[in-house]
Design an enzyme around this catalytic site. Structure first.
Site, PDB file in Angstrom:
ATOM      1  CB  ALA A 230      -0.850  -0.455   1.236  1.00 36.37           C
ATOM      2  CG  HIS A 231      -0.607   5.048   1.001  1.00 38.57           C
ATOM      3  ND1 HIS A 231      -0.599   6.155   2.201  1.00 38.57           N
ATOM      4  CD2 HIS A 231      -2.444   5.001   0.765  1.00 38.57           C
ATOM      5  CE1 HIS A 231      -1.683   6.089   2.891  1.00 38.57           C
ATOM      6  NE2 HIS A 231      -2.715   5.437   2.143  1.00 38.57           N
ATOM      7  CG  ASN A 232       3.071   7.243   1.694  1.00 33.78           C
ATOM      8  OD1 ASN A 232       1.855   7.269   1.747  1.00 33.78           O
ATOM      9  ND2 ASN A 232       4.047   7.939   1.640  1.00 33.78           N
TER      10      ASN A 232
ATOM     11  CB  SER B  85       2.465   4.417   6.686  1.00 35.21           C
ATOM     12  OG  SER B  85       1.489   5.744   5.775  1.00 35.21           O
TER      13      SER B  85
END
Length: 341
Positions: A238-240, A258
């Site tokens: 997922a993002h980051n 994250s």
């Protein structure tokens, strides 16, 4: 067909030939299925019986296993690593593309290094930079402002969104999607408001990403996958997220946003990692482990329930639901036992 002598392999692997060093090897195979001209290996003692009956011309063995072996062997420190090196040397996998196909759509602003190959119906967007000897398979799409390092191979039907950077010597398998939007939304009175995902994806050197895996772009900063990471099929990043060097992630694992995963970790198949967590270097998660908290120390962690007889599983499921009640009863008994008369 590629071929090499045992003498040449011994120099490559820093090994010692036991038998005819002029023997020519043209491919690798298992002990059970190997035939003349092939080399096999023994890395697990449970296959020892197959060593005695193998038809392989030569076998990669440890010094211990080679002592009692009467056939031709190449004695090396680690037979499995030796097998990997020989397999690479004799690899006959075709290229993802040869030359530049006339149906490929290449933006005039794209920069192509020497030896770049682009397959049929591939699309190369604006300001894309492809390093030397990059291979782009048929139907692959490279979004604008993306950069791909030299000797990296993308198989057919890979999608790179805009602002994705791949390092050198990477392999991206078919169906992988890199740089799609992260799952970022704000909720206002029950309605979801999309948060534009304006970051990118930064992938280091020697990274391999399996078929149909998805790696989301960062919401603000970048999603990062560092050098030497290997990711199996159908993995969601997922993002980051930040994945440290030489970490391995097996198939069907899902990593929420994250998350920071350290170096040299091994994440088993079908694991689930909750968002905003930190996992230390050297952590090993066995298959189907569910991570809901930070892991500060290296080691092996597990959480999945192993398979058992269905009737026993049903009974234990009922007992699990009764655990809190049982705990309260035991607590009350202990309290009564400790109360002076």
């Amino acid at each position: 067909m590629k071929s090499v002598t045992l003498k040449e392999l011994s120099l490559l692997l820093d090994g010692v030939v036991q038998g005819d060093e002029t023997l020519v090897i043209n491919s690798v195979a298992t002990l059970e299925h190997a035939t003349s001209g092939q080399i096999s290996f023994l890395a697990n003692s449970k296959y020892r019986a197959q060593l005695e009956s193998t038809q392989a011309s030569a076998v990669l063995l440890s010094a211990k296993d080679a002592q009692d072996y009467q056939g031709t062997a190449l004695v090396v420190k680690d037979p499995y690593v030796g097998f990997a090196r020989v397999a690479q040397l004799l690899d006959t996998t075709p290229k993802a593309a040869m030359g530049i196909h006339p149906s490929a759509q290449i933006d005039p602003s794209a920069q192509l290094g020497d030896g770049v190959a682009i397959g049929a119906n591939a699309v190369i967007g604006a300001n894309v930079i492809l390093g030397e000897n990059v291979q782009i398979g048929a139907g692959t799409v490279i979004g604008q402002d993306s950069i791909i390092g030299s000797n990296t191979r993308l198989w057919a039907n890979v999608t790179l969104y805009h602002n994705v950077h791949l390092g050198q010597d990477c392999i991206i398998h078919s169906g992988a999607i890199i740089g799609s939007d992260g799952f970022g939304y704000a909720n206002e009175r029950g309605q979801w408001i999309k948060i534009p995902q304006t970051g990118g994806v930064r992938i280091g050197d020697r990274v391999e990403i399996g078929a149909n895996s998805t790696i989301d772009r960062g919401a603000l900063g970048h999603t990062e996958i560092h050098n030497g990471v290997i990711i199996d099929n159908q993995v969601q990043v997922a993002h980051n997220d930040i994945i440290g060097e030489n970490t391995a992630i097996a198939g069907s694992t899902t990593i929420a946003g994250s998350v920071t995963i350290g170096k040299h970790c091994i994440i088993g198949g079908n694991c689930a990692i909750a968002g905003h967590l930190t996992i230390a270097d050297g952590v090993h998660l066995s298959g189907a482990t569910n991570v809901t908290g930070n892991m500060r120390e290296p080691g092996l962690y597990s959480s999945a329930t192993v398979a058992m007889d269905n009737n026993l599983w049903r009974k234990n499921t009922v007992r699990f639901r009764q655990l809190d009640e049982l705990f309260q009863r035991v607590k009350a008994i202990e309290k009564n036992l400790n109360t002076p008369e």
